[in-house]
Design an enzyme around this catalytic site. Structure first.
Site: not given
Length: 378
Positions: A128, A217, A269, A304
């Site tokens: 990522e 995001a 996540d 997260g």
């Protein structure tokens, strides 16, 4: 050889009762009516619980008190796997977020070593970053965010048997690199992006086939600019979504499901607090605090999640209005298809690897099967 009996079986194609799943070695050898079982086969009575494919998490930073970025070791991966089993996740992509080239190389090496020793647990690495947009960096360290380097792209492609997925910002990544990665068999996923609809669509046309934590995001839909979210909706690609009640409104999960159908995938996540009793942890140099189910930095930035896939399934059913059968698919066969492992995982079918989850009607995981080995949850 043994049989799992007295359960409701969610194969992903059908719901079966009064049937047994027979496991021989690592594989599912038969799915038969209970009255067709011979007396000489050992049986495990599941006491009316649900039997499903093992869950597959395509985005997992950490769990069980550890973070992969924090300690890039095989022990970290083993700890994550053990924590996963308590919530029904039998396979996952350890997620290594934006770091140095040296850090990426170490993550590649460690992941390869683990995969060679433990098949069908870690299915590959999810990189990522680091080729993302600073404006949508989230918890990622700004000093490590950079433009793609041809030498590193070549290295990542040369390790395509280990790298399953890479998250990139389309506006920061030349299309030739997206094409190169996709041609190597790596899933290119749009994320941490401030890109336009057009930039995202061009990336999809050059091979991007997924998106990372939908809505989070990334640019979203406005009246005059559909953004990355609009490009995802409009181009029929896969996208992971975090259903923890914090990252995405349940209404947006429902709308996305209606638009995307079988391309919407549950991901966690997750970070260190998932499956652990801790109140704070380090995420690539930032202290993240865990309070009332939410992971945030000092400035309030989400760092997260602490959700598990069984909790995600439960919340899809209770708060989004998705059927249990479909929510199970979102954590099993759809992610398996997204990373092209559905030939061996993701559904209960004869000949597939016996990676399975067992949970009761209160969404408590009571056991798993990994590579044919049954284990009750402690």
């Amino acid at each position: 050889m043994y049989a799992l009996t007295n359960c409701t079986i969610y194969t992903t194609q059908a719901i079966l009762i009064d049937h047994a799943v027979v496991i021989e070695g690592q594989q599912i050898s038969a799915i038969i009516p209970i009255n067709a079982l011979t007396n000489d086969i050992d049986r495990i009575d599941l006491q009316g619980q649900n039997l499903t494919p093992g869950f597959i998490d395509l985005q997992l930073n950490g769990c069980g008190g550890v973070m992969f970025n924090g300690a890039v070791t095989e022990q970290t991966l083993a700890t994550m796997q053990a924590a996963n089993l308590k919530s029904g996740t039998t396979s996952y992509l350890p997620t290594f977020i934006t770091d140095t080239d040296q850090g990426i190389k170490k993550a590649l090496h460690v992941t390869r070593e683990y995969m060679q020793k433990k098949p069908n647990e870690v299915l590959g690495l999810h990189l990522e970053g680091p080729y993302i947009n600073v404006q949508k960096k989230g918890i990622h360290r700004q000093e490590f965010i950079r433009q793609p380097d041809p030498e590193m792209i070549d290295l990542i492609c040369a390790n395509s048997d280990v790298v399953s997925q890479i998250t990139m910002a389309p506006e920061k990544t030349p299309n030739q690199f997206i094409e190169q990665l996709a041609n190597a068999g790596i899933v290119v996923s749009l994320g941490h992006s401030n890109g336009t609809y057009q930039q995202a669509t061009e990336a999809i046309q050059h091979g991007a086939s997924s998106a990372t934590h939908l809505f989070n995001a990334m640019t979203s839909i406005t009246g005059r600019e559909p953004g990355v979210v609009g490009a995802i909706y409009d181009n029929n690609i896969y996208a992971g979504i975090i259903v923890d009640g914090f990252h995405v409104a349940y209404e947006n999960v429902r709308l996305s499901k209606r638009i995307m159908g079988d391309k919407l995938i549950l991901v966690t996540d997750a970070t260190a607090p998932a499956g652990a009793d801790i109140s704070e942890f380090d995420f690539v140099g930032t202290t993240v605090y865990y309070k009332q189910g939410k992971c945030v930095g000092k400035d309030g930035t989400l760092g997260g999640s602490a959700v598990t896939l069984i909790e995600s399934i439960e919340q899809c059913v209770k708060f989004v209005g998705i059927s249990l059968e479909e929510a199970i698919r979102m954590a099993t066969i759809y992610p398996a298809k997204a990373i092209s492992v559905d030939n061996k995982l993701g559904s209960i079918e004869v000949g597939k690897i016996a990676n399975l989850a067992i949970f009761n009607n209160d969404y408590q995981v009571t056991g798993t099967v990994v590579n044919g080995c049954y284990k009750a949850t402690e």
